[in-house]
Structure formats: structure tokens, C-alpha cells
Enzyme design. Structure first.
Site, short mmCIF file in Angstrom:
data_model
loop_
_atom_site.label_atom_id
_atom_site.label_comp_id
_atom_site.label_asym_id
_atom_site.label_seq_id
_atom_site.Cartn_x
_atom_site.Cartn_y
_atom_site.Cartn_z
N PHE A 18 1.05 -1.29 0.09
CA PHE A 18 -0.02 0.06 -0.04
C PHE A 18 0.76 1.21 -0.07
O PHE A 18 1.78 1.32 0.97
CB PHE A 18 -1.06 0.30 1.14
N ASP A 57 9.41 2.38 1.84
CA ASP A 57 8.29 3.14 2.20
C ASP A 57 7.96 3.16 3.52
O ASP A 57 7.50 2.19 4.01
CB ASP A 57 6.96 2.95 1.34
N LYS A 91 2.83 10.14 8.07
CA LYS A 91 2.21 9.75 9.39
C LYS A 91 2.66 10.37 10.57
O LYS A 91 2.67 11.60 11.07
CB LYS A 91 1.96 8.13 9.49
C1 PLP Z 1 2.99 2.35 3.88
C2 PLP Z 1 2.15 3.57 3.25
N1 PLP Z 1 2.41 4.22 2.22
C3 PLP Z 1 1.72 5.23 2.05
C4 PLP Z 1 0.68 5.50 2.57
C5 PLP Z 1 -0.35 6.72 2.27
O1 PLP Z 1 -0.08 7.90 3.12
P1 PLP Z 1 -1.18 9.08 3.18
O2 PLP Z 1 -2.53 8.61 3.56
O3 PLP Z 1 -0.49 10.06 4.28
O4 PLP Z 1 -1.14 9.44 1.82
C6 PLP Z 1 -0.10 4.75 3.94
C7 PLP Z 1 -1.06 5.15 4.44
O5 PLP Z 1 -1.84 4.36 5.09
C8 PLP Z 1 0.98 3.81 4.08
O6 PLP Z 1 0.71 2.92 5.25
#
Ligand code: PLP
Length: 382
Positions: free
Chosen positions: A115, A203, A232
Site C-alpha cells: 500500500f 516506504d 504519518k
Molecule cells: C505504507 C504507506 N504508504 C503510504 C501511505 C499513504 O499515506 P497518506 O495517507 O498520508 O497519503 C500509507 C497510508 O496508510 C501507508 O501505510
């Protein structure tokens, strides 16, 4: 449900109900709700300077960039506002780098179960039809391979028709059920990227800021990525995202990419307070210890005949695998028991509580989870 207040590990609804928050703003509230040092830093910054555009630097931006680099690896920081934007920026860096150094290779290899966000490019990287099908067509240039299969990554990197320029992965896949990639696999990704001159983009949007037991999850595997994305918990509760770009990958020049609000001074001041407290109080160690306590307690439910299959994850990013598809019902019952928990999929509960959770609060959380599981069993007539 509407929440109106929060303090530490607790929130209060508009009906005055006090709940223990084991979701932690989905891994945002590393220091709990309204941590006084974060609130003070953000308030002071609001009185001093709220916004400048990114034509200029601001002090909190520079100081947080320095702290981020010190906590991870040498490089330059691009500021944005969210995890998806951070991954978008990392993908753009990889594409430009491919033009400069890999004869225009642009394919980013991602893993099943990933994700990476909900913009069009990050949906393409995520590769989950459930999230992306209503929004097709998606941008090209992504290729997904099964998780855990290094040979598949290598095949994708060396494909002569669409050579891979980068691998993008979460050290622990959060949204798809808290599935750690594991040290051996992460080391393998690093080696493959080195061997085939591809960038390793990690990520750490969900896994970062001390949550998994080290400041950044990749540190537990002893590897260093070429790019790391964060968001986050990075802004201490305010919207903030970042890409940390190592010297190897560094190719963006002024004008290549930008964001009006990226690196907002108030968000950076809050983030600087958050990272300073996490470092000063070694909260990554606390996350590891508290996570073990929580994990052990939950695994102990199995001996009581409760439907727990396993507990995945590390530190305070945990996924409770249920042996029955009762995650939603369990979350509903837990709410009545005074606990916020996060069902993901049919049979997984994600826990991402504040890293400042105390031993007593963990005991309280375990008691709430136990009684919720008992109630769900009873509701099922078991
Ligand atoms: C691993 C990861 N990458 C990217 C995102 C996307 O982040 P945002 O919701 O701040 O765009 C999330 C959101 O849950 C995530 O868990």
C-alpha cells in the site's frame, strides 16, 4: 463517531465517552494525543511564522531535515504533506534517475500486498484492484511481483523489454495485514538493487518514527535504502511527508518538483518536537518492549480458547490474525468495551498505539481485548 478531545492514549467522544486509542491515528500519534512538547512547539511556531511558500527555507524545516538525516542516513530531504505525495516524489526521482543513469528505464517494481497511497501513481504502485479499479486508467511504469519471492524481483529488474529502475517496498506491509518482509528478504532486495543498479525505495510511512522498535524499520535489517519515504508520525500529528534521498539517488534540481504547503513551518516544528522526544526518550526501545508485552498477552489468549491465530509485526505495529473472519464484529464490541482497534480485512486487527503507552495501559488494553473476544464468541453462541 465524533471525537472531540485526546490526551495520551485516550480520546473522548462528543457524547463524553472516554476510549483507549489503540489505533493511534493509524500510526500517526506516536507520542499520543496532544503531547505537551508537540503542542508547545507548534503553538510557538504559529505565533512566529505560519507559512512562507517554498521559495524560502524556514528554521523548523532545516532543523527537522537535519534531525531526519541524523536519524536515518545522509541525504537531502524533499518536503510534502502526506505519504502518497512522498511516494509520488520518490517515483519521480526514480524516473529522472533512470533517464540520467539507466538509459531511460522507468519501471518501478512493487510487491503484492503493498500500500503506497491513493493518488493515481501510488494506486498503480499499490496494485490492488479493490482500490484502483474505479479509477482506471492508471499511469504506466509499475510492475508487481509476489511478496517473498526474490527471484521474481530479479526477473522484473532485468526484463529487457521493461527493465526495472527501482524497487519500492514497505519493510512491514501495514494495510494488507501487518506482514513483515523479514530481514533476509530486505537484505536480498538491497543486494538485487546493487547488483542490477536499481534504486531501493523504502516506504516507511507507517513503519517509521520508532514504531517498530528502531527509529526506521530498515535499521533492524542492517540495510540502507537509496530513498526513504516518511509521513504519518513524522509531523507529530500535523500533516507532513518527506522523501530522504541519498547521494546515489540525488538528481532533483530546483523546479523539478514542488508543493505549496510541503514542509509547512508549523508541521515541521511539531515534527521536530516529536522526533526529538522519540530520540531523547529512546521511545523505539519502549515500542519494542511494549510491543512484546502486548504480543505475548494476546498470544496467551489462545490457551483460553479465544480465536487468535497469530500476532504479526514488530514493536507497536501489530496485526492480530484471528482464526475466524470476525474482525469487524470484534472492533464493534471492543468499542463498547472502551477500546479503539482497527479491523483490516476479514480476520486481522491492526494495533498501532502511541509509543508512550504505559505497562498499566497495556494491561488495560489486554483486558479489553480479552473481554471483547469472549463477548464475540458468546454472540456467536460459542
Ligand atoms: C505504507 C504507506 N504508504 C503510504 C501511505 C499513504 O499515506 P497518506 O495517507 O498520508 O497519503 C500509507 C497510508 O496508510 C501507508 O501505510
Amino acid at each position: 463517531m465524533t471525537l472531540v478531545e485526546g490526551s495520551g492514549c485516550f480520546v473522548v467522544t462528543d457524547e463524553g465517552v472516554r476510549l483507549m486509542d489503540l489505533v493511534g491515528g493509524i500510526a500517526v500519534n506516536a507520542l499520543g494525543h496532544c503531547h505537551p512538547e508537540v503542542v508547545e512547539a507548534a503553538s510557538a511556531q504559529m505565533r512566529r511564522l505560519l507559512h512562507t511558500s517554498n521559495l524560502y527555507y524556514t528554521t523548523p524545516q532545516v532543523e527537522l531535515a537535519e534531525a531526519l538525516v541524523a536519524s536515518a542516513f545522509p541525504g537531502r530531504v524533499f518536503w510534502c504533506n502526506s505519504g502518497a505525495e512522498a511516494n509520488e516524489a520518490a517515483i519521480k526521482v526514480a524516473r529522472k534517475w533512470g533517464r540520467l543513469h539507466r538509459r531511460g528505464a522507468f519501471t518501478v517494481v512493487t510487491l503484492e500486498g503493498a500500500f503506497h497511497g491513493r493518488t493515481l501513481a501510488t494506486l498503480a504502485a499499490t496494485g490492488n484492484a479493490h482500490y484502483s479499479d474505479p479509477f482506471r486508467p492508471l499511469p504506466e511504469g509499475f510492475r508487481q511481483v509476489p511478496r517473498g519471492d526474490l527471484a521474481a524481483v530479479e526477473r522484473a529488474l532485468v526484463d529487457p523489454d521493461r527493465p526495472g529502475v527501482a524497487v519500492l517496498a514497505e519493510p512491514i506491509q501495514g494495510e494488507s495485514g501487518v506482514n513483515p518482509l523479514g530481514t533476509e528478504y530486505l537484505v536480498g532486495l538491497r543486494e538485487l538493487c546493487d547488483r542490477h543498479r536499481a534504486l531501493l525505495i523504502l516506504d516507511e510511512v507507517q513503519t517509521g518514527m520508532g514504531r517498530t522498535g528502531t527509529m526506521w524499520a530498515h535499521q533492524a535489517a542492517g540495510i540502507v535504502p537509496d530513498l526513504m519515504t516518511a509521513a504519518k508520525g513524522l509531523g507529530g500529528g500535523l500533516p507532513l511527508g518527506a522523501v530522504l534521498v541519498s547521494k546515489t539517488a540525488d538528481c532533483l534540481e530546483p523546479g523539478d518538483h514542488g508543493s505549496t504547503f510541503g514542509g509547512n513551518p508549523v508541521a515541521c516544528a511539531a515534527g521536530l518536537a516529536a522526533i526529538s522526544v522519540i530520540t531523547r526518550d529512546r521511545l523505539f526501545n519502549r515500542a519494542a518492549i511494549a510491543g512484546d508485552q502486548l504480543k505475548e498477552g494476546i498470544l496467551g489468549f489462545r490457551a483460553m480458547g479465544l480465536p487468535v491465530a497469530d500476532v504479526r509485526g514488530s514493536g507497536l505495529l501489530l496485526g492480530i490474525g484471528l482464526s475466524e473472519p470476525w474482525a469487524r464484529e470484534l472492533a464493534g464490541v471492543a468499542l463498547q468495551e472502551g477500546l479503539l482497534i482497527n479491523p483490516i480485512g476479514a480476520a486481522t486487527i491492526r494495533l498501532a498505539p502511541p509509543l508512550v503507552i504505559s505497562d498499566d495501559e497495556i494491561e488495560l488494553a489486554l483486558e479489553g481485548l480479552r473481554s471483547s473476544l469472549v463477548r464475540v464468541m458468546r454472540d456467536k453462541g460459542l
